[in-house]
Scaffold this motif. Structure first.
Motif, short mmCIF file in Angstrom:
data_model
loop_
_atom_site.label_atom_id
_atom_site.label_comp_id
_atom_site.label_asym_id
_atom_site.label_seq_id
_atom_site.Cartn_x
_atom_site.Cartn_y
_atom_site.Cartn_z
N ALA A 138 -23.72 0.06 -78.56
CA ALA A 138 -23.18 -0.87 -79.63
C ALA A 138 -21.83 -1.26 -79.57
O ALA A 138 -21.01 -2.36 -80.04
CB ALA A 138 -23.32 -0.26 -80.94
N ALA A 139 -20.65 -0.17 -79.29
CA ALA A 139 -19.15 -0.44 -78.96
C ALA A 139 -19.05 -1.55 -77.98
O ALA A 139 -18.29 -2.65 -78.15
CB ALA A 139 -18.73 0.56 -78.55
N ILE A 140 -19.90 -1.55 -76.93
CA ILE A 140 -19.62 -2.59 -75.75
C ILE A 140 -20.09 -4.01 -76.40
O ILE A 140 -19.33 -4.88 -75.89
CB ILE A 140 -20.57 -1.90 -74.72
N PHE A 141 -21.21 -3.94 -76.96
CA PHE A 141 -21.61 -5.26 -77.49
C PHE A 141 -20.64 -5.81 -78.61
O PHE A 141 -20.26 -6.98 -78.55
CB PHE A 141 -23.00 -5.09 -78.10
N ILE A 145 -20.94 -9.24 -89.02
CA ILE A 145 -22.01 -8.49 -88.03
C ILE A 145 -21.40 -6.91 -88.16
O ILE A 145 -20.18 -6.57 -87.82
CB ILE A 145 -21.78 -9.36 -86.87
N CYS A 146 -22.62 -6.10 -88.06
CA CYS A 146 -21.95 -4.72 -87.81
C CYS A 146 -22.86 -4.26 -86.42
O CYS A 146 -24.10 -4.39 -86.61
CB CYS A 146 -22.34 -3.83 -89.04
N CYS A 147 -22.46 -3.68 -85.51
CA CYS A 147 -23.22 -3.06 -84.39
C CYS A 147 -23.01 -1.71 -84.63
O CYS A 147 -22.07 -1.02 -84.86
CB CYS A 147 -22.50 -3.45 -83.19
N THR A 148 -24.26 -1.00 -84.42
CA THR A 148 -24.23 0.58 -84.58
C THR A 148 -25.26 1.24 -83.78
O THR A 148 -26.18 0.53 -83.09
CB THR A 148 -24.69 1.00 -85.98
N GLY A 149 -25.35 2.39 -83.49
CA GLY A 149 -26.27 3.13 -82.60
C GLY A 149 -25.90 4.69 -82.61
O GLY A 149 -24.74 4.96 -82.85
N HIS A 150 -26.87 5.56 -82.19
CA HIS A 150 -26.56 6.92 -82.13
C HIS A 150 -26.46 7.21 -80.56
O HIS A 150 -27.51 6.70 -79.75
CB HIS A 150 -27.77 7.76 -82.72
N SER A 151 -25.82 8.40 -80.06
CA SER A 151 -25.73 8.71 -78.82
C SER A 151 -25.51 7.76 -77.85
O SER A 151 -24.65 6.70 -77.87
CB SER A 151 -26.96 9.37 -78.41
N THR A 210 -28.74 -2.83 -84.00
CA THR A 210 -28.78 -1.27 -83.74
C THR A 210 -29.30 -1.03 -82.56
O THR A 210 -30.45 -1.77 -82.29
CB THR A 210 -29.77 -0.84 -84.97
N PHE A 211 -28.78 -0.31 -81.86
CA PHE A 211 -29.22 0.21 -80.43
C PHE A 211 -29.83 1.69 -80.50
O PHE A 211 -29.22 2.28 -80.98
CB PHE A 211 -28.17 0.05 -79.33
N ARG A 212 -31.03 1.90 -79.87
CA ARG A 212 -31.64 2.68 -79.83
C ARG A 212 -30.81 3.97 -78.81
O ARG A 212 -30.35 3.60 -77.93
CB ARG A 212 -32.99 2.88 -79.31
N GLY A 213 -30.78 5.20 -79.01
CA GLY A 213 -30.31 6.03 -77.92
C GLY A 213 -31.29 6.45 -77.00
O GLY A 213 -32.58 5.90 -76.82
N THR A 214 -30.86 7.65 -76.31
CA THR A 214 -31.75 8.10 -75.14
C THR A 214 -32.99 8.71 -75.69
O THR A 214 -33.22 9.51 -76.47
CB THR A 214 -31.13 9.27 -74.45
N LYS A 215 -34.15 8.24 -74.88
CA LYS A 215 -35.72 8.50 -75.52
C LYS A 215 -36.48 8.46 -74.11
O LYS A 215 -37.19 9.69 -74.13
CB LYS A 215 -36.15 7.62 -76.21
N THR A 216 -36.24 7.60 -73.19
CA THR A 216 -37.15 7.50 -72.14
C THR A 216 -36.56 8.33 -70.97
O THR A 216 -35.52 8.51 -70.88
CB THR A 216 -37.53 6.09 -71.91
#
Length: 405
Positions: free
Chosen positions: A209-212, A197-203, A105-111
């Protein structure tokens, strides 16, 4: 400062982190959280954890377990969490013994650094690992910011794993964040070789996630002994991030059942419209004459409309030449009008159409109809040559012959 004084509360800092340890920590120190966050935010967190616990408990019961606590013996929990600094992408890797799945899981935009990464719209050329396959380009181009997050070089100390995989994979990305995550996944996969294996993420996390997932699927194509099951990717509100050559390579992996990708998008969410091209917004109308600089979405699109029980499922067809130009002209006109409308609504509603809560609400509204659809059935139709709008529910405002490119 007293939050981790007691044993076993300090154990939550020791991986793997399980839902049981999180709940135990929460209830032991709810008063401290209330003092720090306030009553309202603490209750939101408690309700969220309680909802997760109930769903896992129910699923475990139906699977024949006495409760979710018995899943710990199957290796469940968060195995890796990396949030080193504001200069790198944040991700977590978890193992779900109930669904036999390893989730990345990858985090979206925050910083602020994430925002600067989003703004790097110029494309970066990447070597195509599928270049030896007929019809595939030698290179493709990705969003420079997102590619930089995954493919930037790491220092030797930051890329070392505590438990490196016994089977290395020469991906051509050595010394990068992508290779670090890949090595971690392979190390976990050695303990659970039959897991998916499942790759996921928001924004922004969805784009990463899709690139990985593409990288992992390429690995499976080259050596299926490393990854036995097709790689699954589910993105929420993902922006566009690859050119037409990347879409072609991505769809090759989909057609050969190495990769299955679902891209969930809310109607009137502005982020999936971004960016249209690697040019500035001023140059967008002219991008139709330069198809190589236009970004393209990948995967199966699940578009959720505002109204109750309305959605559509579509799959883009890879096109080239004059046919692509004609569709780009129509897409540019439609996108410019739609982008203005979405920006106005986003400003008025404070980007609520992009929030995870709104995505969850729309998915729940359509849950009954969506349960009848499976990845297997959708991709079987795609391999048989179907494209465009595959499924609809409810009356659509616009009956498009082709999905947006």
């Amino acid at each position: 400062e007293n939050l981790f004084d007691e044993e076993p509360c300090r154990n939550i800092l020791t991986l793997p982190i399980t839902i049981e340890s999180v709940i135990e920590l929460l209830w032991r120190h709810k008063s401290i959280l209330t003092e720090k966050w306030g009553e309202f935010d603490t209750q939101l967190f408690v309700d969220a954890i309680d909802s997760v616990e109930k769903r896992i408990e129910t699923a475990a019961f139906h699977a024949g377990y006495k409760g979710y606590a018995h899943l710990i013996d199957r290796g469940g929990g968060i195995r890796t969490f990396r949030d080193n600094n504001d200069e790198e992408c944040t991700y977590a890797i978890a193992v779900n013994g109930l669904t036999s799945m390893i989730s990345v899981t990858f985090r979206g935009t925050k910083t602020l650094n994430d925002l600067s990464v989003d703004a790097k719209m110029a494309m970066k050329t990447i070597p195509n690992a599928l270049a030896d396959i007929e019809g595939q380009a030698k290179t493709f181009r990705l969003h420079r910011g997102f590619a930089g997050y995954l493919f930037h070089s790491l220092s030797p100390s930051s890329s070392e794993l505590s438990t490196p995989p016994r089977r290395k994979w020469n991906s051509g990305r050595q010394g990068t964040k992508c290779q670090e995550i890949t090595d971690t996944v392979l190390a976990i996969l050695e303990d659970f070789p039959d897991y998916t294996i499942c790759c996921t993420g928001h924004s922004m996390g969805g784009a990463l996630a899709a690139i990985f997932a593409f990288e992992l699927a390429t690995m499976r194509l080259k050596n299926q002994g490393l990854i036995k099951q097709a790689v699954i990717c589910t993105t929420i509100a993902s922006p566009q991030f690859g050119d037409n050559a990347f879409r072609s390579a991505f769809q090759h992996l989909e057609r050969n059942d190495h990769l299955r990708c679902l891209r969930v998008e809310n109607d009137l969410d502005v982020v999936p419209l971004y960016p249209l091209t690697s040019m500035s917004l001023v140059g967008m109308p002219f991008s139709m004459f330069f198809p190589n600089i236009r970004y393209r979405h990948v995967g199966v699109q699940l578009k959720l409309h505002v109204a109750k029980e309305r959605f559509e499922i579509a799959y883009p067809k890879h096109r080239t030449g004059f046919e692509l130009f004609v569709l780009d002209v129509w897409s540019t006109i439609k996108r410019l009008i739609w982008l203005v409308l979405c920006c106005v609504l986003a400003a008025a509603k404070e980007m609520t159409n992009h929030h995870c809560a709104e995505y969850r609400r729309r998915i729940q509204v359509n849950a009954e109809a969506l349960r009848s659809l499976t990845f297997g059935s959708i991709y079987e139709r795609i391999r048989n040559g179907e494209h465009g709008i595959l499924e609809t529910r409810g009356h659509l405002r616009l009956k498009a012959v082709e999905p947006k490119l």
